[in-house]
Design an enzyme around this catalytic site. Sequence first.
Site, short mmCIF file in Angstrom:
data_model
loop_
_atom_site.label_atom_id
_atom_site.label_comp_id
_atom_site.label_asym_id
_atom_site.label_seq_id
_atom_site.Cartn_x
_atom_site.Cartn_y
_atom_site.Cartn_z
CB SER A 188 -0.89 0.00 1.25
OG SER A 188 -1.49 1.26 1.46
CE1 TYR A 201 -3.20 -2.32 5.49
CE2 TYR A 201 -3.06 0.02 4.97
CZ TYR A 201 -3.17 -1.29 4.56
OH TYR A 201 -3.21 -1.58 3.22
#
Length: 322
Positions: A188, A201
Amino acid sequence: MDLDSLMNVELSLTIILLVPLVVVATAGVFYLYSVVLRLVSKVTVRNKVVVITDALSALGRECAKVFHQGGARLILCGKSWERLDLLAEELANASDPSLTFPPKVVQLDFGDMESLPEVITEVLDCYGCLDVLILNNSLKVRGPVQNLSLQMDKAVMDSNYFGPVTLAKGLLPSMISRRTGHLLLVNSIQGKLAMPFRTTYAASKHAVQAFFDCLRAEVQEYGILVSTLSTTFISSPTPPSEEDKPTPSVWSVFSRKTVFGVTAEEAASELVKTLSSRKQEVVMARSLPKAAIYARSFFPNVFFAVMAAGVRNAAAVEELEQ
């Protein structure tokens, strides 16, 4: 009719005639691009042993479809035996058996770290080696840091960092012994850009990005390539639920999948291009998220101020809604 009028009429007729030609030419370019992409995918992966983790996700399924049609020897990994078998059956039924190989399946759950040695052995037993490892797992969590338990932190780190790293380290000796291989991490942009309320995250994505950046230099002498593909979001065909919708704020625009996300088809195509071009790093994002990455690097104080303002804005909106 004077000369100017005649010239205007001729110009209008020319434009009217050119528009269909431009449309047809554009369609032709896109068609040729799709044909070339299919040919490239077949050349890139034909007869190659390709391992795909989280093959049951939208991107995993699309990659499985593209690589299977390209003649790869697929090893599909995921949590559910039943769903993996169904996927393998779907792929086999939709292809010419004389041109493709029946996919093999291996149950893989990064939430169960103790099972990984057995998984690594099973993967290697499928064909005795592997050429491409696509690490596609991602466990997302969002919330204020004080509300996230240590148990949740560990679960996210196992899925996004320790799991992929353990699998890569276990399969790496096979690649080193053959002095060939390609490791491709689907990551990501939050491995490069930390957003509020995504502490765990973002930390996991930063960690796994750093690991493979270091690994790239270490294994280059063995002819092994390491590539990272960083995306914003993989857009879902179904609308998000109420709890998945981002809290309105200055920075919540980065969470709008319909605006800044990419489709599974787009991401799979980019993966194929990355494998064929042997590119080491790809950031697949729209212009605004990319600009934010550069702002974080060159104007950190401004970036931090914007992030803090976004948090205050989100808090104010929540107070008004109560």
